[in-house]
Design a protein around this motif. Sequence first.
Motif, short mmCIF file in Angstrom:
data_model
loop_
_atom_site.label_atom_id
_atom_site.label_comp_id
_atom_site.label_asym_id
_atom_site.label_seq_id
_atom_site.Cartn_x
_atom_site.Cartn_y
_atom_site.Cartn_z
N PRO A 103 0.82 -1.20 0.00
CA PRO A 103 0.00 0.00 0.00
C PRO A 103 0.87 1.26 0.00
N GLU A 104 0.41 2.28 -0.68
CA GLU A 104 1.11 3.56 -0.74
C GLU A 104 0.85 4.37 0.53
N PRO A 105 1.89 5.08 1.02
CA PRO A 105 1.66 5.93 2.19
C PRO A 105 0.70 7.07 1.83
N ILE A 106 -0.13 7.44 2.78
CA ILE A 106 -1.09 8.53 2.58
C ILE A 106 -0.38 9.87 2.61
N PHE A 107 0.61 9.99 3.49
CA PHE A 107 1.33 11.25 3.64
C PHE A 107 2.81 10.98 3.55
N VAL A 108 3.49 11.72 2.70
CA VAL A 108 4.94 11.62 2.58
C VAL A 108 5.53 12.94 3.04
N ASP A 109 6.36 12.88 4.06
CA ASP A 109 6.99 14.09 4.60
C ASP A 109 8.19 14.43 3.73
N THR A 110 8.11 15.53 3.02
CA THR A 110 9.17 15.92 2.10
C THR A 110 10.15 16.92 2.72
N ARG A 111 9.94 17.23 4.00
CA ARG A 111 10.86 18.17 4.65
C ARG A 111 12.22 17.52 4.86
N ALA A 112 13.26 18.35 4.82
CA ALA A 112 14.62 17.86 5.10
C ALA A 112 14.71 17.47 6.57
N PRO A 113 15.51 16.46 6.91
CA PRO A 113 15.66 16.09 8.33
C PRO A 113 16.23 17.25 9.13
N LEU A 114 15.82 17.35 10.37
CA LEU A 114 16.30 18.40 11.26
C LEU A 114 17.61 17.94 11.88
N LEU A 115 18.69 18.55 11.47
CA LEU A 115 20.01 18.18 11.99
C LEU A 115 20.32 19.07 13.19
N GLY A 116 20.95 18.52 14.17
CA GLY A 116 21.29 19.29 15.35
C GLY A 116 21.92 18.41 16.39
N GLY A 117 21.65 18.72 17.64
CA GLY A 117 22.23 17.93 18.71
C GLY A 117 21.51 18.15 20.02
N TYR A 118 21.79 17.25 20.96
CA TYR A 118 21.20 17.32 22.29
C TYR A 118 21.97 18.29 23.16
N GLN A 119 21.27 18.93 24.06
CA GLN A 119 21.90 19.77 25.07
C GLN A 119 21.70 19.09 26.40
N GLN A 120 22.77 19.00 27.17
CA GLN A 120 22.71 18.38 28.49
C GLN A 120 22.77 19.44 29.57
N THR A 121 22.22 19.11 30.72
CA THR A 121 22.27 20.05 31.84
C THR A 121 23.49 19.74 32.71
N GLU A 122 24.10 20.80 33.21
CA GLU A 122 25.26 20.63 34.09
C GLU A 122 24.83 20.51 35.55
N GLN A 123 23.62 20.98 35.84
CA GLN A 123 23.11 21.02 37.21
C GLN A 123 21.79 20.29 37.27
N GLY A 124 21.51 19.64 38.36
CA GLY A 124 20.24 18.94 38.52
C GLY A 124 19.19 19.81 39.17
N GLY A 125 17.96 19.35 39.09
CA GLY A 125 16.85 20.06 39.71
C GLY A 125 15.57 19.82 38.94
N LEU A 126 14.50 20.44 39.40
CA LEU A 126 13.20 20.35 38.72
C LEU A 126 13.20 21.40 37.61
N PHE A 127 13.08 20.94 36.37
CA PHE A 127 13.13 21.84 35.21
C PHE A 127 11.73 22.30 34.83
N VAL A 128 11.58 23.62 34.69
CA VAL A 128 10.33 24.21 34.23
C VAL A 128 10.66 25.02 32.98
N ALA A 129 10.12 24.59 31.84
CA ALA A 129 10.43 25.21 30.55
C ALA A 129 9.80 26.59 30.42
N SER A 130 10.48 27.45 29.67
CA SER A 130 9.93 28.78 29.39
C SER A 130 9.81 29.02 27.88
#
Length: 82
Positions: free
Chosen positions: A1-28
Amino acid sequence: PEPIFVDTRAPLLGGYQQTEQGGLFVASVVLGAAVTPATVLGQLYNTLGEPVGTIMAERAGTLAGLAHIALLSPGDRMAYIG
């Protein structure tokens, strides 16, 4: 079967960011936001609810992954910036 949706966007290249300090993280920021190294990603709080740190983006790009209200330890991956 053919896919209904084909994502033609380029892959998002990048990297992970790690935290140096621990704690409860609240995003802004929200997923999909354009960030720069000056962008505040969120705050870290201790178990008493006191602020213990601010996490800034380490690189410019698009925020593709983010820990939302998560208990982080030093070295944890907390964002993906592409």
